[in-house]
Design a protein around this motif. Structure first.
Motif, PDB file in Angstrom:
ATOM      1  N   VAL A  21      16.327  25.381  -4.310  1.00  0.00           N
ATOM      2  CA  VAL A  21      15.662  24.573  -5.328  1.00  0.00           C
ATOM      3  C   VAL A  21      14.163  24.774  -5.193  1.00  0.00           C
ATOM      4  N   THR A  22      13.477  25.045  -6.300  1.00  0.00           N
ATOM      5  CA  THR A  22      12.046  25.324  -6.270  1.00  0.00           C
ATOM      6  C   THR A  22      11.300  24.428  -7.252  1.00  0.00           C
ATOM      7  N   TRP A  23       9.961  24.417  -7.105  1.00  0.00           N
ATOM      8  CA  TRP A  23       9.103  23.668  -8.027  1.00  0.00           C
ATOM      9  C   TRP A  23       9.005  24.351  -9.381  1.00  0.00           C
ATOM     10  N   THR A  24       9.005  25.679  -9.342  1.00  0.00           N
ATOM     11  CA  THR A  24       8.752  26.443 -10.553  1.00  0.00           C
ATOM     12  C   THR A  24       9.483  27.778 -10.491  1.00  0.00           C
ATOM     13  N   GLN A  25       9.759  28.342 -11.640  1.00  0.00           N
ATOM     14  CA  GLN A  25      10.418  29.629 -11.697  1.00  0.00           C
ATOM     15  C   GLN A  25       9.576  30.715 -11.033  1.00  0.00           C
ATOM     16  N   ARG A  26       8.259  30.548 -11.027  1.00  0.00           N
ATOM     17  CA  ARG A  26       7.381  31.539 -10.395  1.00  0.00           C
ATOM     18  C   ARG A  26       7.651  31.640  -8.896  1.00  0.00           C
ATOM     19  N   VAL A  27       7.972  30.521  -8.270  1.00  0.00           N
ATOM     20  CA  VAL A  27       8.309  30.544  -6.841  1.00  0.00           C
ATOM     21  C   VAL A  27       9.597  31.329  -6.630  1.00  0.00           C
ATOM     22  N   VAL A 253       2.137  26.147 -11.744  1.00  0.00           N
ATOM     23  CA  VAL A 253       2.205  25.405 -10.480  1.00  0.00           C
ATOM     24  C   VAL A 253       3.481  24.583 -10.402  1.00  0.00           C
ATOM     25  N   GLU A 254       3.877  23.969 -11.526  1.00  0.00           N
ATOM     26  CA  GLU A 254       5.102  23.168 -11.603  1.00  0.00           C
ATOM     27  C   GLU A 254       5.636  23.282 -13.018  1.00  0.00           C
ATOM     28  N   ASP A 255       6.946  23.317 -13.189  1.00  0.00           N
ATOM     29  CA  ASP A 255       7.533  23.680 -14.482  1.00  0.00           C
ATOM     30  C   ASP A 255       7.634  22.537 -15.482  1.00  0.00           C
ATOM     31  N   TYR A 256       7.542  21.281 -15.041  1.00  0.00           N
ATOM     32  CA  TYR A 256       7.887  20.186 -15.952  1.00  0.00           C
ATOM     33  C   TYR A 256       6.769  19.157 -16.147  1.00  0.00           C
ATOM     34  N   LEU A 257       6.122  18.753 -15.067  1.00  0.00           N
ATOM     35  CA  LEU A 257       5.036  17.761 -15.119  1.00  0.00           C
ATOM     36  C   LEU A 257       5.487  16.444 -15.747  1.00  0.00           C
ATOM     37  N   ASP A 258       6.711  16.043 -15.438  1.00  0.00           N
ATOM     38  CA  ASP A 258       7.221  14.804 -16.031  1.00  0.00           C
ATOM     39  C   ASP A 258       7.657  13.782 -14.985  1.00  0.00           C
ATOM     40  N   GLY A 259       7.521  14.115 -13.680  1.00  0.00           N
ATOM     41  CA  GLY A 259       7.913  13.162 -12.646  1.00  0.00           C
ATOM     42  C   GLY A 259       9.398  12.849 -12.648  1.00  0.00           C
ATOM     43  N   ARG A 260      10.222  13.819 -12.979  1.00  0.00           N
ATOM     44  CA  ARG A 260      11.674  13.593 -13.007  1.00  0.00           C
ATOM     45  C   ARG A 260      12.432  14.665 -12.223  1.00  0.00           C
ATOM     46  N   ALA A 261      11.812  15.197 -11.184  1.00  0.00           N
ATOM     47  CA  ALA A 261      12.444  16.283 -10.438  1.00  0.00           C
ATOM     48  C   ALA A 261      13.677  15.821  -9.670  1.00  0.00           C
ATOM     49  N   LEU A 262      13.655  14.621  -9.086  1.00  0.00           N
ATOM     50  CA  LEU A 262      14.827  14.125  -8.361  1.00  0.00           C
ATOM     51  C   LEU A 262      16.005  13.925  -9.306  1.00  0.00           C
ATOM     52  N   THR A 263      15.729  13.406 -10.486  1.00  0.00           N
ATOM     53  CA  THR A 263      16.789  13.244 -11.481  1.00  0.00           C
ATOM     54  C   THR A 263      17.376  14.600 -11.851  1.00  0.00           C
ATOM     55  N   ARG A 264      16.514  15.600 -12.045  1.00  0.00           N
ATOM     56  CA  ARG A 264      16.985  16.944 -12.383  1.00  0.00           C
ATOM     57  C   ARG A 264      17.782  17.535 -11.223  1.00  0.00           C
ATOM     58  N   PHE A 265      17.342  17.287  -9.993  1.00  0.00           N
ATOM     59  CA  PHE A 265      18.049  17.801  -8.824  1.00  0.00           C
ATOM     60  C   PHE A 265      19.460  17.209  -8.751  1.00  0.00           C
ATOM     61  N   ARG A 266      19.571  15.908  -8.996  1.00  0.00           N
ATOM     62  CA  ARG A 266      20.889  15.277  -8.989  1.00  0.00           C
ATOM     63  C   ARG A 266      21.776  15.850 -10.096  1.00  0.00           C
ATOM     64  N   ALA A 267      21.174  16.097 -11.255  1.00  0.00           N
ATOM     65  CA  ALA A 267      21.938  16.708 -12.351  1.00  0.00           C
ATOM     66  C   ALA A 267      22.416  18.100 -11.966  1.00  0.00           C
ATOM     67  N   THR A 268      21.568  18.843 -11.253  1.00  0.00           N
ATOM     68  CA  THR A 268      21.956  20.183 -10.791  1.00  0.00           C
ATOM     69  C   THR A 268      23.112  20.095  -9.812  1.00  0.00           C
ATOM     70  N   LEU A 269      23.092  19.121  -8.899  1.00  0.00           N
ATOM     71  CA  LEU A 269      24.188  18.950  -7.938  1.00  0.00           C
ATOM     72  C   LEU A 269      25.497  18.602  -8.642  1.00  0.00           C
ATOM     73  N   ARG A 270      25.390  17.919  -9.780  1.00  0.00           N
ATOM     74  CA  ARG A 270      26.600  17.573 -10.535  1.00  0.00           C
ATOM     75  C   ARG A 270      27.066  18.716 -11.424  1.00  0.00           C
ATOM     76  N   GLY A 271      26.316  19.816 -11.435  1.00  0.00           N
ATOM     77  CA  GLY A 271      26.698  20.964 -12.241  1.00  0.00           C
ATOM     78  C   GLY A 271      26.285  20.865 -13.693  1.00  0.00           C
ATOM     79  N   GLU A 272      25.375  19.933 -14.001  1.00  0.00           N
ATOM     80  CA  GLU A 272      24.923  19.767 -15.377  1.00  0.00           C
ATOM     81  C   GLU A 272      23.752  20.707 -15.656  1.00  0.00           C
ATOM     82  N   GLU A 273      23.604  21.073 -16.907  1.00  0.00           N
ATOM     83  CA  GLU A 273      22.497  21.941 -17.302  1.00  0.00           C
ATOM     84  C   GLU A 273      21.187  21.159 -17.285  1.00  0.00           C
ATOM     85  N   SER A 274      20.118  21.793 -16.812  1.00  0.00           N
ATOM     86  CA  SER A 274      18.795  21.176 -16.827  1.00  0.00           C
ATOM     87  C   SER A 274      17.787  22.192 -17.349  1.00  0.00           C
ATOM     88  N   PRO A 275      17.851  22.529 -18.617  1.00  0.00           N
ATOM     89  CA  PRO A 275      16.944  23.556 -19.143  1.00  0.00           C
ATOM     90  C   PRO A 275      15.501  23.077 -19.162  1.00  0.00           C
TER      91      PRO A 275
END
Length: 287
Positions: A21-27, A253-275
């Motif tokens: 899991v990374t901050w940004t696609q560039r990483v 530097v960071e892909d979203y700038l919305d302060g919702r990375a933990l929510t997205r991480f949990r969605a990723t663990l559940r196998g949900e799409e997070s475009p």
């Protein structure tokens, strides 16, 4: 399987993760450009920026405002959060670089008499003092000099050392500006929560870093630090800074700038799409 055990060695096990899991696609692209065998990469943003957002919204409670008021903060004062690093004379970030960083902040503190500073140490002052007493001092002076500066700063009426009594997210959420040692993750957390930040390079050891390509993100000397501090605190309007975030930080530097990375991480663990740019259910507090 000897080969399997070899891959698990702590020196290089990170090159063989099934998922990263990374901050940004560039990483992710940086890692993929080097020899590695990571299975899949997921860009979710900077994880702890979500705690910054939730603290700002009052959904994570903090008594830090009351404590800084007791320490001398007056309502309406600008607040600068400072993040140092964990120093060692056996690495790039020596105690002497820590001294140079602290001296620049002390000078800034005196040049902005209307501003209150909150210092979040990587290692507590008690830990540093114990290291001095135990003779853990590789260069003979750096560690002792750093503890003396910290003691002096702690006695300053506009500098509050928070220690372990508050999280980095609580400190960032309260601040008008974050200044950090290069290149601590606290600054990325602040950016991902759309806070104003400055990386302070204490000397030339860090010159040529990736973040220097982003305008007004890195100060290379004290005059730049003073100029950027004044700009960020007083001379850049909110909408102008928002445009800067969207054009120079987002995706770099960071892909979203919305302060919702933990929510997205949990969605990723559940196998949900997070475009990128997709809607994410804000369920961080219920998990």
């Amino acid at each position: 399987n000897p080969g399997h055990l070899l891959r698990r060695h702590h020196f290089w096990a990170y090159l063989y993760y099934d998922n990263m899991v990374t901050w940004t696609q560039r990483v992710a692209e940086y890692h993929q450009a080097h020899p590695q065998r990571v299975g899949r990469y997921f860009s979710v943003g900077c994880l702890w920026s979500e705690h910054v957002r939730l603290t700002k919204e009052g959904r994570i409670k903090s008594d830090l405002p009351e404590r800084i008021s007791q320490a001398g903060y007056s309502s309406g004062q600008k607040l600068v959060a400072v993040f140092d690093s964990s120093y060692s004379d056996l690495g790039l970030s020596t105690y002497q670089t820590g001294v140079e960083f602290a001296m620049a902040i002390e000078r800034l503190l005196n040049d902005f008499p209307e501003v209150f500073f909150i210092w979040k140490e990587k290692k507590s002052r008690n830990t540093l003092e114990t290291m001095v007493n135990q003779g853990v001092n590789y260069d003979g002076e750096g560690l002792s000099a750093l503890t003396r500066i910290y003691d002096r700063l702690a006695r300053h009426p506009r500098c509050y050392f928070v220690g372990s009594t508050a999280s980095s997210a609580q400190v960032i959420a309260l601040s008008d500006l974050v200044i950090s040692y290069p290149f601590t993750s606290s600054t990325i957390e602040a950016l991902a929560a759309r806070k104003k930040v400055i990386f302070l390079l204490p000397n030339d050891s860090f010159s040529g870093a990736y973040f220097e390509a982003v305008p007004d993100l890195v100060s290379r000397n004290y005059s730049e630090l003073r100029r950027l501090t004044e700009k960020m605190l007083y001379n850049i309007a909110g909408d102008e800074y928002e445009r800067f975030l969207e054009s120079r930080i987002k995706g770099q530097v960071e892909d979203y700038l919305d302060g919702r990375a933990l929510t997205r991480f949990r969605a990723t663990l559940r196998g949900e799409e997070s475009p990128v740019g997709g809607a994410v259910t804000d369920d961080v507090l219920s998990c």
